[in-house]
Design an enzyme around this catalytic site. Structure first.
Site, PDB file in Angstrom:
ATOM      1  N   ASP A   1      -1.775  10.750  -2.233  1.00 46.64           N
ATOM      2  CA  ASP A   1      -2.169   9.674  -3.155  1.00 46.64           C
ATOM      3  C   ASP A   1      -2.481  10.220  -4.532  1.00 46.64           C
ATOM      4  O   ASP A   1      -2.390   9.514  -5.530  1.00 46.64           O
ATOM      5  CB  ASP A   1      -3.373   8.910  -2.611  1.00 46.64           C
TER       6      ASP A   1
ATOM      7  N   ARG B   1       0.867  -1.179   0.000  1.00 51.34           N
ATOM      8  CA  ARG B   1       0.000   0.000   0.000  1.00 51.34           C
ATOM      9  C   ARG B   1       0.909   1.236   0.000  1.00 51.34           C
ATOM     10  O   ARG B   1       2.128   1.107   0.051  1.00 51.34           O
ATOM     11  CB  ARG B   1      -1.021  -0.002   1.158  1.00 51.34           C
ATOM     12  N   GLY B   2       0.271   2.413  -0.073  1.00 53.12           N
ATOM     13  CA  GLY B   2       1.074   3.630  -0.243  1.00 53.12           C
ATOM     14  C   GLY B   2       1.201   3.876  -1.745  1.00 53.12           C
ATOM     15  O   GLY B   2       1.508   2.950  -2.508  1.00 53.12           O
ATOM     16  N   ALA B   3       0.948   5.115  -2.158  1.00 53.57           N
ATOM     17  CA  ALA B   3       0.822   5.411  -3.588  1.00 53.57           C
ATOM     18  C   ALA B   3       2.021   4.960  -4.439  1.00 53.57           C
ATOM     19  O   ALA B   3       1.832   4.244  -5.432  1.00 53.57           O
ATOM     20  CB  ALA B   3       0.543   6.908  -3.762  1.00 53.57           C
TER      21      ALA B   3
ATOM     22  N   ASN C   1      -5.157  12.622   0.324  1.00 49.29           N
ATOM     23  CA  ASN C   1      -4.299  11.740   1.124  1.00 49.29           C
ATOM     24  C   ASN C   1      -5.176  11.023   2.149  1.00 49.29           C
ATOM     25  O   ASN C   1      -6.397  11.236   2.209  1.00 49.29           O
ATOM     26  CB  ASN C   1      -3.186  12.564   1.795  1.00 49.29           C
ATOM     27  N   LYS C   2      -4.568  10.214   2.951  1.00 49.04           N
ATOM     28  CA  LYS C   2      -5.295   9.396   3.933  1.00 49.04           C
ATOM     29  C   LYS C   2      -6.300  10.211   4.738  1.00 49.04           C
ATOM     30  O   LYS C   2      -6.015  11.345   5.134  1.00 49.04           O
ATOM     31  CB  LYS C   2      -4.256   8.734   4.863  1.00 49.04           C
TER      32      LYS C   2
END
Ligand code: MRU
Length: 360
Positions: free
Chosen positions: A242, A53-55, A252-253
């Protein structure tokens, strides 16, 4: 980056060019498990279920997914179906379509017998470029930290949200790269790590990364940031992204927006570490035009951790028959962003500066 003193990255391919390996991040920080991605289905599962995970990492994993698809069958028909399948795995991080479209654009003109090797080289390059971009973001961000340190001359308190460290990329990370570089340059740093419910990427991943690098950090639940900022306990915020729009809005998150509001109210610089692979040059308005992922409500109604017997277990924390909703991302309008830290330099979060990145 360091795990118990040994160097690790999030994704790599073995020297036989057959086995793509990843760390299964769902188990961290309790268990460090490496798994092999053998099929396109494995890659789609890994992205959707957040083994990776993570862009930036999602983009790199998708690129290797296209290579695995070519190993299965290098026909354009199979590659196009695989691309469509992978594109649906997660909607928000633009790196997914960025990496797949990059590969799709090139392979049209490549002979079938050369295609698999071509995609392998592209996937390796996308991975390597991402490492270099993150390292450059670290260098540019370090200069911003140094400026604050030169004035303050004592420990710098940095607040970060979610995990935008090396686990979200390949090495270094985006938001954590300046922190790692500052630590390497002996600038005293303390990091406020937001929990980041519901999946707790802050507690599970960011804290684990910082502790492994011996960086001072304190874990706080998501609602503490505003209080810290009102009491001069935060010198700067750095978060990841993201998808950043052409006009500088940052998706973003979930929870990032509230931290940006609190930072603006308290005159605290709010930086976004944004590799160009996370910029969507085709989207202008972040709030109306970025697809926001809605995940399984169980992520809200349950928590996972380690029990007294050192077993990973999951507990329900809500009343029977209650309804939960799980929006995974939010959008911070550009006006709340002090600067974007890109691999090409530190820029304003506006259309002119973002367009300018294409010329560098
Ligand atoms: O849902 P996740 O864990 O994939 O979300 C990650 C984030 O929101 C990160 O901040 C973002 O991807 C930037 S990562 C360098």
């Amino acid at each position: 980056m360091l795990v118990n003193g040994s160097n690790f990255t999030t994704i790599w391919i073995e020297s036989d060019n057959q086995k793509v390996k990843i760390i299964d991040q769902r188990l961290l920080p309790h268990e460090l498990k490496v798994v092999t991605l053998n099929t396109v289905n494995d890659v789609e599962f890994a992205i959707r279920e957040m083994q990776v995970r993570g862009a930036p990492l999602i983009g790199v994993a998708a690129a290797f997914g296209m290579y695995i698809a070519a190993l299965e069958d290098p026909s354009l028909d199979h590659l196009s179906k695989s691309a469509d399948f992978l594109l649906k795995s997660r909607p928000t991080a633009v790196n997914l379509s960025w990496a797949i479209n990059k590969i799709n654009l090139e392979i049209k003109d490549i002979n079938k017998e050369d295609r698999t090797n071509h995609i392998l080289n592209m996937a390796k390059k996308i991975r390597q470029d991402e490492i270099e971009a993150c390292s450059n973001i670290g260098d540019y961000g370090l200069e911003l930290i140094k400026k604050i340190y030169d004035k303050k001359k004592s420990k710098i308190n940095i607040l970060t949200h979610c995990n935008a460290g090396w686990l979200a990329a390949v090495e270094w990370g985006t938001a954590l790269a300046p922190i790692f570089k500052a630590n390497n340059n002996n600038i005293p740093i303390h990091v406020w790590v937001d929990e980041t419910r519901p999946r707790n990427q802050g507690f599970n991943l960011t804290a684990w990364e910082l502790i492994n690098e011996n960086i001072d950090c304190s874990l706080v639940v998501d609602n503490v940031g505003g209080h810290l900022m009102q009491h001069n306990l935060v010198d700067m915020c750095i978060v990841g992204t993201d998808r950043t729009t052409l006009t500088g809005d940052v998706c973003n998150k979930i929870g990032t927006y509230l931290k940006a509001l609190a930072a603006a109210d308290n005159n605290i610089p709010f930086y976004v570490a944004a590799p160009t692979s996370s910029i969507d040059f085709n989207v202008r308005n972040g709030i109306s035009d970025i697809p926001i992922e809605e995940r399984d409500p169980k992520e809200v109604s349950q928590v996972t951790g380690i029990d007294e017997n050192k077993k990973i277990s999951t507990l329900k924390i809500v009343p029977q028959n209650s309804k939960s909703v799980n929006y995974a991302f939010d959008v911070t309008p550009s006006k709340y962003i002090s600067k974007l830290i890109t691999e090409k330099g530190v820029i304003d979060a506006n259309e002119k500066s973002i367009k300018g990145l294409k010329e560098i």
